[in-house]
Design an enzyme around this catalytic site. Structure first.
Site, PDB file in Angstrom:
ATOM      1  N   GLU A 142       0.814  -1.233   0.000  1.00  0.00           N
ATOM      2  CA  GLU A 142       0.000   0.000   0.000  1.00  0.00           C
ATOM      3  C   GLU A 142       0.842   1.276   0.000  1.00  0.00           C
ATOM      4  O   GLU A 142       0.739   2.124   0.892  1.00  0.00           O
ATOM      5  CB  GLU A 142      -0.939  -0.028   1.217  1.00  0.00           C
ATOM      6  N   GLU A 197      -6.414 -10.521  -0.143  1.00  0.00           N
ATOM      7  CA  GLU A 197      -7.039 -10.176   1.147  1.00  0.00           C
ATOM      8  C   GLU A 197      -8.561 -10.013   1.020  1.00  0.00           C
ATOM      9  O   GLU A 197      -9.146  -9.105   1.549  1.00  0.00           O
ATOM     10  CB  GLU A 197      -6.462  -8.865   1.694  1.00  0.00           C
TER      11      GLU A 197
HETATM   12  O1  G3I Z   1      -1.123  -6.799  19.327  1.00  0.00           O
HETATM   13  C1  G3I Z   1      -1.796  -5.706  19.976  1.00  0.00           C
HETATM   14  C2  G3I Z   1      -2.252  -6.134  21.361  1.00  0.00           C
HETATM   15  O2  G3I Z   1      -1.106  -6.411  22.160  1.00  0.00           O
HETATM   16  C3  G3I Z   1      -3.057  -5.001  22.000  1.00  0.00           C
HETATM   17  O3  G3I Z   1      -3.559  -5.422  23.238  1.00  0.00           O
HETATM   18  C4  G3I Z   1      -4.206  -4.628  21.071  1.00  0.00           C
HETATM   19  C5  G3I Z   1      -4.946  -3.448  21.672  1.00  0.00           C
HETATM   20  O4  G3I Z   1      -5.639  -2.788  20.672  1.00  0.00           O
HETATM   21  O5  G3I Z   1      -3.707  -4.239  19.764  1.00  0.00           O
HETATM   22  C6  G3I Z   1      -3.017  -5.330  19.152  1.00  0.00           C
HETATM   23  O6  G3I Z   1      -2.544  -4.896  17.892  1.00  0.00           O
HETATM   24  C7  G3I Z   1      -3.602  -4.858  16.903  1.00  0.00           C
HETATM   25  C8  G3I Z   1      -3.159  -5.754  15.723  1.00  0.00           C
HETATM   26  O7  G3I Z   1      -4.123  -5.673  14.650  1.00  0.00           O
HETATM   27  C9  G3I Z   1      -3.043  -7.223  16.163  1.00  0.00           C
HETATM   28  O8  G3I Z   1      -4.291  -7.705  16.519  1.00  0.00           O
HETATM   29  C10 G3I Z   1      -3.694  -3.405  16.396  1.00  0.00           C
HETATM   30  O9  G3I Z   1      -4.222  -2.608  17.443  1.00  0.00           O
HETATM   31  C11 G3I Z   1      -4.659  -3.354  15.203  1.00  0.00           C
HETATM   32  O10 G3I Z   1      -4.622  -2.045  14.637  1.00  0.00           O
HETATM   33  C12 G3I Z   1      -4.160  -4.336  14.124  1.00  0.00           C
HETATM   34  O11 G3I Z   1      -5.129  -4.327  13.076  1.00  0.00           O
HETATM   35  C13 G3I Z   1      -4.625  -4.954  11.881  1.00  0.00           C
HETATM   36  C14 G3I Z   1      -4.694  -3.915  10.750  1.00  0.00           C
HETATM   37  O12 G3I Z   1      -4.228  -4.530   9.531  1.00  0.00           O
HETATM   38  C15 G3I Z   1      -3.808  -2.737  11.073  1.00  0.00           C
HETATM   39  O13 G3I Z   1      -4.074  -1.735  10.111  1.00  0.00           O
HETATM   40  C16 G3I Z   1      -5.552  -6.107  11.510  1.00  0.00           C
HETATM   41  O14 G3I Z   1      -5.467  -7.123  12.502  1.00  0.00           O
HETATM   42  C17 G3I Z   1      -5.127  -6.687  10.163  1.00  0.00           C
HETATM   43  O15 G3I Z   1      -6.059  -7.678   9.749  1.00  0.00           O
HETATM   44  C18 G3I Z   1      -5.108  -5.574   9.112  1.00  0.00           C
HETATM   45  O16 G3I Z   1      -4.652  -6.121   7.916  1.00  0.00           O
HETATM   46  C19 G3I Z   1      -4.377  -5.174   6.861  1.00  0.00           C
HETATM   47  C20 G3I Z   1      -3.264  -5.767   6.019  1.00  0.00           C
HETATM   48  O17 G3I Z   1      -2.133  -5.991   6.835  1.00  0.00           O
HETATM   49  C21 G3I Z   1      -2.942  -4.848   4.851  1.00  0.00           C
HETATM   50  N1  G3I Z   1      -4.125  -4.617   4.033  1.00  0.00           N
HETATM   51  C22 G3I Z   1      -5.255  -4.066   4.795  1.00  0.00           C
HETATM   52  C23 G3I Z   1      -5.609  -5.012   5.951  1.00  0.00           C
HETATM   53  C24 G3I Z   1      -6.784  -4.467   6.704  1.00  0.00           C
HETATM   54  O18 G3I Z   1      -6.440  -3.245   7.317  1.00  0.00           O
END
Ligand code: G3I
Length: 424
Positions: A161, A268
């Protein structure tokens, strides 16, 4: 004594979740082959993203994963913040656990992702880095991560991205400090670390012909002409119920990338039922709209983008200034959109939505099945229970199985698409 035995029996029966009945109870495995069996019969792979917590703590998730898919993408375990939490301090625990699962179940694993503007650790995001220093950081990161999984991870989303919806490069720590050459460098370094891994550029919102897909096309064409080792394009496929174009548009757009000699995979796929009119407005009207929207959500200024209203955290003193600090020169446009506290969206009933969703999943599979350069379809999760999208709308249902792992119309449409020998 009787009481004690009774108590034990009760506890045992309560703890016996339907997971012990297992996914078979939901899947008619007698008459419907697994998704991976059907995909293999058509010379394709079918996979899904998974989060380590779902894999570890939801037995039904790992059972369906092993039964139905032959490719796995760690949703977060291979991102910069997970693998290099401190400068030159690496952690691969979660990624190793997912690779171990993939190995046991004879699945391929995709690496996601080496270079992105999100999920970078604070030491990197907040640090002051010269151009040479940041190049050294990025080179070392790629060498260490790709090198560790050499020969085990078959493909990498090297850069993720890098563009905005208006076709300009997204401002991020890499572009700001190294310049646009960071993209070429990342691919060259990944190739050095594992010459046999397939290297992908992965992007959201380029499934159809638009400013963004044109810009990605021109960049990749230029880099390929220079001999930069790029093997594939990841079309993420995060759709809503009103895609920008038709299946025909999507096929024609993807074909031009295939003509560059690239593998063209869907990486995705999910189809949100939320009609994100606000999100679309941000993306369409505001050049930096996605970043601003992400920032408003991450700073919890924008608490929810629900179907009918925008919920702002009004008790912040002077919410307008908080938004202005994030939106900068785009403030006027952003504030005008946000002020629409009630966004009337066409509410259609859930069954109709699920039918529309199923059609979009069918279209994605059909485009892939009819296109030799498409080898793999990856869903961004497979059960609504674990979808990342539910943090925006808790009742969203963007995937092919519901929260109880029951197949949805989309699942049956996909089965039909793979079983249907003629072009669908
Ligand atoms: O790991 C921490 C955890 O320790 C903490 O307690 C928790 C509290 O909020 O956050 C956790 O991290 C989260 C992480 O996912 C793991 O679960 C982040 O806050 C959260 O923002 C993150 O979201 C991910 C997102 O990308 C970030 O933009 C989603 O799981 C993931 O599915 C999503 O995937 C992205 C691809 O990588 C790229 N394309 C778009 C897609 C959707 O956004």
């Amino acid at each position: 004594m009787i009481k004690k035995i009774l108590l034990i029996l009760i506890i045992f029966s309560v703890c016996l979740p339907n997971t012990f009945l297992g996914a078979q109870e939901h899947f008619d495995t007698d008459s419907i082959p697994s998704l991976k069996t059907l995909a293999e019969a058509r010379g394709k792979y079918i996979g899904t993203a998974v989060d380590i917590r779902s894999l570890k703590y939801d037995p039904e998730c790992s059972q369906v994963l092993a039964d139905q898919f032959n490719v796995i993408t760690p949703a977060n375990a291979l991102k910069f913040d997970a693998t290099e939490p401190g400068r030159n301090i690496f952690s691969f625990k979660d990624a190793d656990a997912i690779l171990n699962f993939a190995t046991i179940h004879n699945m391929k694993m995709r690496g996601h992702t080496l270079v992105w503007y999100l999920q970078i650790p604070s030491w990197l995001a907040k640090g002051k880095h010269s151009k040479e220093d940041l190049k050294e950081i990025l080179h070392n990161h790629i060498k260490s991560v790709v090198g560790r999984y050499k020969g085990k991870i078959y493909s990498w989303d090297v850069v993720n991205e890098a563009f905005q919806s208006n076709g300009t490069l997204r401002r991020n720590v890499w572009l700001n400090n190294i310049g646009a050459e960071y993209i070429e460098l990342a691919f060259r370094w990944a190739h050095e670390a594992d010459p046999n891994a397939l290297l992908f550029y992965n992007e959201d919102g380029i499934e159809m012909r638009n400013k963004k897909s044109d810009a990605v096309y021109e960049l990749i064409k230029k880099l390929k002409a220079k001999g930069v080792p790029i093997d594939g394009i990841g079309f993420e496929g995060h759709f809503d119920l009103a895609p920008e174009g038709t299946m025909k548009n999507m096929a024609a757009n993807i074909k031009r990338f295939a003509e560059l000699g690239l593998e063209t995979d869907f990486t995705e796929v999910d189809v949100t039922l939320a009609e994100n009119i606000l999100r679309k407005k941000f993306y369409k009207i505001i050049p930096n709209g996605k970043n601003i929207l992400d920032a408003l959500i991450q700073k919890k200024i924008l608490l929810d983008i629900s179907l009918t209203k925008v919920r702002l955290r009004y008790h912040i003193n002077n919410i307008e200034n908080a938004v202005r600090n994030i939106a900068g020169e785009d403030f006027d446009k952003v504030w005008a959109i946000l002020k629409q506290s009630y966004i009337n969206s066409p509410t259609i009933n859930k069954e109709k939505k699920l039918e529309k969703q199923a059609k979009i999943f069918n279209d994605v599979c059909t485009v892939c099945l009819n296109n030799p350069s498409c080898k793999i379809i990856i869903f961004w999760g497979f059960t609504d229970k674990h979808s990342w999208l539910r943090r925006f709308h808790n009742d969203d249902a963007p995937l092919i199985l519901d929260q109880q792992y029951h197949p949805k119309p989309a699942y049956y449409k996909i089965i039909k698409a793979f079983q249907n020998k003629e072009s669908n």
